[in-house]
Motif scaffolding. Structure first.
Motif, mmCIF file in Angstrom:
data_model
loop_
_atom_site.group_PDB
_atom_site.id
_atom_site.type_symbol
_atom_site.label_atom_id
_atom_site.label_comp_id
_atom_site.label_asym_id
_atom_site.label_seq_id
_atom_site.Cartn_x
_atom_site.Cartn_y
_atom_site.Cartn_z
ATOM 1 N N ILE A 299 0.812 -1.208 0.000
ATOM 2 C CA ILE A 299 0.000 0.000 0.000
ATOM 3 C C ILE A 299 0.848 1.262 0.000
ATOM 4 C CG2 ILE A 299 -2.029 -1.061 1.047
ATOM 5 C CD1 ILE A 299 -1.154 0.053 3.738
ATOM 6 N N GLY A 300 2.150 1.113 0.257
ATOM 7 C CA GLY A 300 3.047 2.252 0.164
ATOM 8 C C GLY A 300 3.124 2.827 -1.237
ATOM 9 N N HIS A 301 2.733 2.035 -2.248
ATOM 10 C CA HIS A 301 2.756 2.503 -3.632
ATOM 11 C C HIS A 301 1.506 3.291 -4.000
ATOM 12 C CE1 HIS A 301 5.910 -0.650 -5.147
ATOM 13 N NE2 HIS A 301 6.394 0.235 -4.302
ATOM 14 N N TRP A 302 0.587 3.433 -3.074
ATOM 15 C CA TRP A 302 -0.628 4.185 -3.366
ATOM 16 C C TRP A 302 -0.415 5.692 -3.268
ATOM 17 C CZ3 TRP A 302 -5.062 1.131 -0.465
ATOM 18 C CH2 TRP A 302 -5.215 -0.112 -1.097
ATOM 19 N N SER A 303 0.726 6.105 -2.818
ATOM 20 C CA SER A 303 0.982 7.528 -2.620
ATOM 21 C C SER A 303 2.443 7.835 -2.892
ATOM 22 C CB SER A 303 0.626 7.920 -1.183
ATOM 23 O OG SER A 303 1.010 9.247 -0.893
ATOM 24 N N MET A 304 2.722 9.072 -3.297
ATOM 25 C CA MET A 304 4.100 9.514 -3.435
ATOM 26 C C MET A 304 4.687 9.893 -2.080
ATOM 27 S SD MET A 304 5.138 9.229 -6.542
ATOM 28 C CE MET A 304 6.580 10.279 -6.601
ATOM 29 N N ILE A 305 3.847 9.979 -1.066
ATOM 30 C CA ILE A 305 4.326 10.277 0.282
ATOM 31 C C ILE A 305 4.660 8.963 0.992
ATOM 32 C CG2 ILE A 305 3.788 11.379 2.478
ATOM 33 C CD1 ILE A 305 4.054 13.276 0.034
ATOM 34 N N ASP A 306 5.849 8.900 1.551
ATOM 35 C CA ASP A 306 6.350 7.665 2.145
ATOM 36 C C ASP A 306 5.552 7.277 3.391
ATOM 37 O OD1 ASP A 306 8.163 5.734 3.502
ATOM 38 O OD2 ASP A 306 9.531 6.329 1.906
ATOM 39 N N TYR A 307 5.144 6.007 3.456
ATOM 40 C CA TYR A 307 4.404 5.498 4.612
ATOM 41 C C TYR A 307 5.330 5.003 5.726
ATOM 42 C CZ TYR A 307 -0.219 5.540 2.341
ATOM 43 O OH TYR A 307 -1.406 5.916 1.762
ATOM 44 N N LEU A 308 6.633 5.167 5.516
ATOM 45 C CA LEU A 308 7.618 4.820 6.533
ATOM 46 C C LEU A 308 7.501 3.342 6.936
ATOM 47 C CD1 LEU A 308 7.198 8.118 8.606
ATOM 48 C CD2 LEU A 308 8.968 7.602 6.916
ATOM 49 N N ASP A 309 7.651 3.042 8.219
ATOM 50 C CA ASP A 309 7.644 1.648 8.677
ATOM 51 C C ASP A 309 6.247 1.209 9.096
ATOM 52 O OD1 ASP A 309 7.870 3.561 10.673
ATOM 53 O OD2 ASP A 309 8.902 2.227 12.065
ATOM 54 N N TYR A 310 5.270 1.360 8.187
ATOM 55 C CA TYR A 310 3.876 1.072 8.526
ATOM 56 C C TYR A 310 3.628 -0.406 8.826
ATOM 57 C CZ TYR A 310 3.154 -0.786 3.785
ATOM 58 O OH TYR A 310 3.227 -1.531 2.638
ATOM 59 N N ARG A 311 4.409 -1.302 8.227
ATOM 60 C CA ARG A 311 4.223 -2.733 8.523
ATOM 61 C C ARG A 311 4.688 -3.059 9.941
ATOM 62 N NH1 ARG A 311 6.605 -4.166 2.934
ATOM 63 N NH2 ARG A 311 4.751 -4.192 1.616
ATOM 64 N N LYS A 312 5.846 -2.552 10.289
ATOM 65 C CA LYS A 312 6.414 -2.828 11.611
ATOM 66 C C LYS A 312 5.531 -2.281 12.737
ATOM 67 C CE LYS A 312 10.633 -2.063 14.315
ATOM 68 N NZ LYS A 312 11.984 -1.442 14.313
ATOM 69 N N THR A 313 4.888 -1.144 12.476
ATOM 70 C CA THR A 313 4.083 -0.493 13.521
ATOM 71 C C THR A 313 2.604 -0.877 13.469
ATOM 72 O OG1 THR A 313 3.779 1.439 12.079
ATOM 73 C CG2 THR A 313 5.621 1.502 13.631
ATOM 74 N N SER A 314 2.213 -1.726 12.518
ATOM 75 C CA SER A 314 0.805 -2.116 12.406
ATOM 76 C C SER A 314 0.347 -2.838 13.665
ATOM 77 C CB SER A 314 0.581 -2.996 11.175
ATOM 78 O OG SER A 314 1.281 -4.223 11.299
ATOM 79 N N LYS A 315 -0.940 -2.777 13.944
ATOM 80 C CA LYS A 315 -1.502 -3.338 15.166
ATOM 81 C C LYS A 315 -2.356 -4.562 14.849
ATOM 82 C CE LYS A 315 -1.513 1.105 17.536
ATOM 83 N NZ LYS A 315 -0.494 0.689 18.523
ATOM 84 N N ARG A 316 -2.201 -5.594 15.653
ATOM 85 C CA ARG A 316 -2.969 -6.814 15.416
ATOM 86 C C ARG A 316 -4.446 -6.565 15.658
ATOM 87 N NH1 ARG A 316 -5.096 -11.370 17.658
ATOM 88 N NH2 ARG A 316 -4.823 -13.272 16.419
ATOM 89 N N TYR A 317 -5.269 -7.007 14.723
ATOM 90 C CA TYR A 317 -6.713 -6.923 14.879
ATOM 91 C C TYR A 317 -7.248 -8.270 15.369
ATOM 92 C CZ TYR A 317 -11.654 -6.555 13.610
ATOM 93 O OH TYR A 317 -13.026 -6.572 13.630
ATOM 94 N N LYS A 318 -7.216 -9.276 14.513
ATOM 95 C CA LYS A 318 -7.602 -10.634 14.905
ATOM 96 C C LYS A 318 -7.234 -11.607 13.797
ATOM 97 C CE LYS A 318 -12.009 -9.802 15.509
ATOM 98 N NZ LYS A 318 -13.474 -10.009 15.722
ATOM 99 N N SER A 319 -7.328 -12.877 14.088
ATOM 100 C CA SER A 319 -7.059 -13.921 13.090
ATOM 101 C C SER A 319 -8.376 -14.525 12.620
ATOM 102 C CB SER A 319 -6.163 -15.019 13.678
ATOM 103 O OG SER A 319 -4.888 -14.523 13.966
ATOM 104 N N PHE A 320 -8.425 -14.812 11.330
ATOM 105 C CA PHE A 320 -9.560 -15.509 10.733
ATOM 106 C C PHE A 320 -8.985 -16.760 10.080
ATOM 107 C CE2 PHE A 320 -10.532 -11.037 10.850
ATOM 108 C CZ PHE A 320 -11.841 -10.977 11.285
ATOM 109 N N GLY A 321 -8.994 -17.877 10.815
ATOM 110 C CA GLY A 321 -8.359 -19.075 10.284
ATOM 111 C C GLY A 321 -6.876 -18.843 10.090
ATOM 112 N N ARG A 322 -6.417 -18.956 8.843
ATOM 113 C CA ARG A 322 -5.001 -18.747 8.539
ATOM 114 C C ARG A 322 -4.684 -17.320 8.119
ATOM 115 N NH1 ARG A 322 -4.414 -24.112 4.859
ATOM 116 N NH2 ARG A 322 -6.644 -23.698 4.657
#
Length: 265
Positions: free
Chosen positions: A137-160
């Motif tokens: 999703i970092g490619h959706w903008s010319m503005i850098d999303y930085l370390d958005y994966r590392k800082t993402s927050k767990r929501y829940k698991s749905f199976g796998r």
């Protein structure tokens, strides 16, 4: 970094090593009620008839990911952004689609991109929800999303399926980059609900600006931040919010001169 106005891709997810470049599948946006992919972010008349805007509530989001897990039947990681992430952070509003990044575990004999698009389309159709997705999703903008994966927050698991949310402060980067009236309203609601501090956001927006490649969007982003601080700072952070100090802090952190940007309506 090049602009990709409607990147709808699926790529492999490797939990123990870096994602290898070149292993990407270019898919299309999928409208609710159809398993066919679209080359554009906009679905035209089909979006109006099948992707009717509904309140983006938790049960709607959960239903889609339950169906997606059933369809994929493989391990994958998702990061939700856009209106869906905003709703889970407390800003429930009508929306026609759900935006997310998906990185699927690649195994021998794994399905090709056409089949992957069809599977995501099946889940979209069963949930009655249009989707917009990418492996980055970092490619959706010319503005850098930085370390958005590392800082993402767990929501829940749905199976796998491991579903995470883009962190609320990082979520504002995409909203600030576009900064339409709806985006501003979303930011005001989420910043207040999540009690995000002005100093933290100003520092993050400045980091994102400095990390971004030279483009017209970069100058627009700086103006959007300044306009937001001027126009909504006191509404979001209260009457004691010091607009001029906030502007000076942003300019200094972003490496801008004191008169490098001017307010625009």
């Amino acid at each position: 970094k090049t602009r990709k106005s409607s990147p709808c891709c699926v790529g492999p997810f490797f939990p123990t090593r870096e994602y290898p470049p070149g292993l990407r599948f270019s898919l299309g946006r999928i409208c609710a009620g159809s398993s066919r992919t679209r080359p554009s972010r906009f679905c035209g008349s089909e979006l109006k008839t099948h992707g009717k805007e509904i309140p983006m509530r938790k049960n709607v989001i959960d239903l889609f990911f339950h169906e997606l897990d059933r369809a994929l039947q493989k391990r994958a990681r998702v990061i939700v952004t856009g209106a869906a992430a905003g709703s889970l952070y407390g800003n429930i509003r009508p929306s026609a689609d759900i935006d997310f990044e998906i990185r699927v575990a690649r195994r021998r004999g794994s399905r090709n991109e056409a089949n992957m698009a069809e599977l995501i389309g099946e889940a979209s159709s069963k949930a009655g929800l249009a989707v917009n997705y990418s492996d980055d999703i970092g490619h959706w903008s010319m503005i850098d999303y930085l370390d958005y994966r590392k800082t993402s927050k767990r929501y829940k698991s749905f199976g796998r399926l491991d579903v995470r949310l883009i962190a609320p402060d990082y979520w504002t980067i995409g909203k600030m980059a576009r900064s339409m009236k709806l985006d501003i309203d979303d930011m005001v609601a989420v910043i207040r609900k999540q009690r995000l501090s002005a100093n933290r956001l100003i520092a993050l927006w400045a980091r994102a600006l400095r990390a971004s490649p030279l483009s017209l969007d970069k100058g627009r982003f700086a103006r959007n931040v300044e306009n937001f601080l001027r126009g909504y700072g006191k509404k979001v952070w209260g009457k004691k919010f010091d607009t001029e100090s906030a502007l000076k802090s942003f300019r200094k952190r972003a490496g801008l001169g004191p008169s490098s940007t001017t307010p625009q309506s």
